[in-house]
Design a protein around this motif. Sequence first.
Motif, mmCIF file in Angstrom:
data_model
loop_
_atom_site.group_PDB
_atom_site.id
_atom_site.type_symbol
_atom_site.label_atom_id
_atom_site.label_comp_id
_atom_site.label_asym_id
_atom_site.label_seq_id
_atom_site.Cartn_x
_atom_site.Cartn_y
_atom_site.Cartn_z
ATOM 1 N N SER A 15 94.106 12.725 74.215
ATOM 2 C CA SER A 15 94.344 11.517 75.003
ATOM 3 C C SER A 15 93.416 10.377 74.589
ATOM 4 C CB SER A 15 94.178 11.809 76.495
ATOM 5 O OG SER A 15 92.821 12.047 76.801
ATOM 6 N N ARG A 16 92.357 10.683 73.870
ATOM 7 C CA ARG A 16 91.393 9.668 73.428
ATOM 8 C C ARG A 16 91.495 9.363 71.940
ATOM 9 N NH1 ARG A 16 90.124 7.564 78.135
ATOM 10 N NH2 ARG A 16 89.168 9.043 79.528
ATOM 11 N N VAL A 17 92.590 9.702 71.323
ATOM 12 C CA VAL A 17 92.731 9.498 69.885
ATOM 13 C C VAL A 17 92.627 8.014 69.521
ATOM 14 C CG1 VAL A 17 95.244 9.359 69.742
ATOM 15 C CG2 VAL A 17 93.948 10.366 67.880
ATOM 16 N N TRP A 18 93.028 7.119 70.415
ATOM 17 C CA TRP A 18 92.913 5.682 70.155
ATOM 18 C C TRP A 18 91.462 5.277 69.960
ATOM 19 C CZ3 TRP A 18 89.897 3.025 73.551
ATOM 20 C CH2 TRP A 18 89.674 3.616 74.793
ATOM 21 N N ALA A 19 90.556 5.867 70.717
ATOM 22 C CA ALA A 19 89.139 5.533 70.576
ATOM 23 C C ALA A 19 88.603 6.027 69.235
ATOM 24 C CB ALA A 19 88.336 6.132 71.724
ATOM 25 N N ILE A 20 89.033 7.199 68.828
ATOM 26 C CA ILE A 20 88.586 7.743 67.550
ATOM 27 C C ILE A 20 89.109 6.875 66.409
ATOM 28 C CG2 ILE A 20 88.767 9.743 66.020
ATOM 29 C CD1 ILE A 20 88.886 11.437 68.660
ATOM 30 N N LYS A 21 90.329 6.378 66.510
ATOM 31 C CA LYS A 21 90.879 5.493 65.485
ATOM 32 C C LYS A 21 90.100 4.182 65.423
ATOM 33 C CE LYS A 21 95.614 7.167 65.454
ATOM 34 N NZ LYS A 21 97.016 6.860 65.743
ATOM 35 N N ARG A 22 89.722 3.642 66.580
ATOM 36 C CA ARG A 22 88.963 2.387 66.594
ATOM 37 C C ARG A 22 87.580 2.573 65.996
ATOM 38 N NH1 ARG A 22 89.674 -0.774 72.129
ATOM 39 N NH2 ARG A 22 88.685 -2.366 70.872
ATOM 40 N N ILE A 23 86.968 3.713 66.246
ATOM 41 C CA ILE A 23 85.660 3.997 65.669
ATOM 42 C C ILE A 23 85.773 4.083 64.149
ATOM 43 C CG2 ILE A 23 83.894 5.798 65.452
ATOM 44 C CD1 ILE A 23 84.345 6.308 68.493
ATOM 45 N N GLY A 24 86.780 4.783 63.667
ATOM 46 C CA GLY A 24 86.992 4.882 62.226
ATOM 47 C C GLY A 24 87.279 3.535 61.594
ATOM 48 N N ARG A 25 88.066 2.718 62.265
ATOM 49 C CA ARG A 25 88.386 1.387 61.754
ATOM 50 C C ARG A 25 87.136 0.513 61.698
ATOM 51 N NH1 ARG A 25 93.074 -1.600 64.847
ATOM 52 N NH2 ARG A 25 91.479 -1.576 66.450
ATOM 53 N N ALA A 26 86.277 0.615 62.697
ATOM 54 C CA ALA A 26 85.032 -0.162 62.687
ATOM 55 C C ALA A 26 84.146 0.256 61.528
ATOM 56 C CB ALA A 26 84.286 0.000 64.013
ATOM 57 N N LEU A 27 84.054 1.555 61.285
ATOM 58 C CA LEU A 27 83.214 2.038 60.193
ATOM 59 C C LEU A 27 83.758 1.614 58.831
ATOM 60 C CD1 LEU A 27 82.320 5.612 61.450
ATOM 61 C CD2 LEU A 27 80.762 3.686 61.164
ATOM 62 N N THR A 28 85.063 1.620 58.667
ATOM 63 C CA THR A 28 85.632 1.269 57.360
ATOM 64 C C THR A 28 85.677 -0.233 57.121
ATOM 65 O OG1 THR A 28 87.876 1.337 58.246
ATOM 66 C CG2 THR A 28 87.042 3.345 57.206
ATOM 67 N N GLN A 29 85.651 -1.051 58.156
ATOM 68 C CA GLN A 29 85.734 -2.490 57.968
ATOM 69 C C GLN A 29 84.389 -3.203 58.021
ATOM 70 O OE1 GLN A 29 88.591 -3.839 60.820
ATOM 71 N NE2 GLN A 29 90.297 -3.354 59.474
ATOM 72 N N PHE A 30 83.365 -2.536 58.517
ATOM 73 C CA PHE A 30 82.086 -3.214 58.680
ATOM 74 C C PHE A 30 81.458 -3.577 57.336
ATOM 75 C CE2 PHE A 30 77.573 -3.672 59.498
ATOM 76 C CZ PHE A 30 77.604 -4.554 60.566
ATOM 77 N N VAL A 31 81.467 -2.667 56.380
ATOM 78 C CA VAL A 31 80.841 -2.939 55.073
ATOM 79 C C VAL A 31 81.584 -4.045 54.318
ATOM 80 C CG1 VAL A 31 80.256 -1.934 52.840
ATOM 81 C CG2 VAL A 31 79.759 -0.676 54.927
ATOM 82 N N PRO A 32 82.930 -4.017 54.213
ATOM 83 C CA PRO A 32 83.613 -5.135 53.553
ATOM 84 C C PRO A 32 83.386 -6.469 54.278
ATOM 85 C CG PRO A 32 85.099 -3.283 53.767
ATOM 86 C CD PRO A 32 83.866 -2.946 54.534
ATOM 87 N N MET A 33 83.337 -6.448 55.615
ATOM 88 C CA MET A 33 83.077 -7.666 56.362
ATOM 89 C C MET A 33 81.686 -8.194 56.047
ATOM 90 S SD MET A 33 81.453 -9.016 59.385
ATOM 91 C CE MET A 33 80.931 -7.505 60.104
ATOM 92 N N THR A 34 80.712 -7.290 55.919
ATOM 93 C CA THR A 34 79.357 -7.704 55.579
ATOM 94 C C THR A 34 79.326 -8.356 54.201
ATOM 95 O OG1 THR A 34 78.466 -5.920 56.943
ATOM 96 C CG2 THR A 34 76.980 -6.900 55.320
ATOM 97 N N ARG A 35 80.031 -7.779 53.243
ATOM 98 C CA ARG A 35 80.112 -8.383 51.899
ATOM 99 C C ARG A 35 80.732 -9.775 51.960
ATOM 100 N NH1 ARG A 35 82.993 -3.817 49.583
ATOM 101 N NH2 ARG A 35 81.508 -2.147 49.793
ATOM 102 N N ASP A 36 81.795 -9.932 52.738
ATOM 103 C CA ASP A 36 82.446 -11.242 52.846
ATOM 104 C C ASP A 36 81.556 -12.262 53.548
ATOM 105 O OD1 ASP A 36 84.720 -10.462 51.471
ATOM 106 O OD2 ASP A 36 85.811 -9.889 53.290
ATOM 107 N N VAL A 37 80.768 -11.821 54.510
ATOM 108 C CA VAL A 37 79.837 -12.730 55.187
ATOM 109 C C VAL A 37 78.729 -13.155 54.233
ATOM 110 C CG1 VAL A 37 78.049 -12.837 56.978
ATOM 111 C CG2 VAL A 37 80.320 -11.990 57.543
ATOM 112 N N ILE A 38 78.154 -12.207 53.492
ATOM 113 C CA ILE A 38 77.062 -12.520 52.565
ATOM 114 C C ILE A 38 77.538 -13.454 51.455
ATOM 115 C CG2 ILE A 38 75.531 -11.520 50.809
ATOM 116 C CD1 ILE A 38 75.218 -9.109 52.707
ATOM 117 N N SER A 39 78.746 -13.223 50.954
ATOM 118 C CA SER A 39 79.262 -14.077 49.880
ATOM 119 C C SER A 39 79.734 -15.435 50.394
ATOM 120 C CB SER A 39 80.407 -13.373 49.154
ATOM 121 O OG SER A 39 81.522 -13.265 50.008
#
Length: 115
Positions: A15-39
């Motif tokens: 029933s909480r699979v949506w939360a697990i998906k959001r956590i995974g999405r945050a982890l996979t998007q944070f590093v590329p977002m950081t690169r885009d912010v730095i550049s």
Amino acid sequence: MARLSAWWLFRRLKSRVWAIKRIGRALTQFVPMTRDVISGRFRPVPWSAFGMMALALAYLVMPFDLIPDFLLLIGLVDDVIIVGWLLNRIDQRLADYRAWKQGDIDIASSAHSAS
């Protein structure tokens, strides 16, 4: 009895699979977002996401927890809950980045036009 608790845990996680998906999405998007912010490609900078990620990392490495880690299973559960909650919040803060990455909106122009 153990079978009943395993079934309950499975149903609860399902029933909480949506939360697990959001956590995974945050982890996979944070590093590329950081690169885009730095550049300089992505503006405005989501400072709250950076702050929450720093807080999550600090909580994981700090020896002081709500429940000490030497209490094996229970000590790790509080880390998972708190860090998971923070990653869920980070995912919410990355909504603008996802929209920018998909090309739906121009964040830089919309931020300037809002002010």
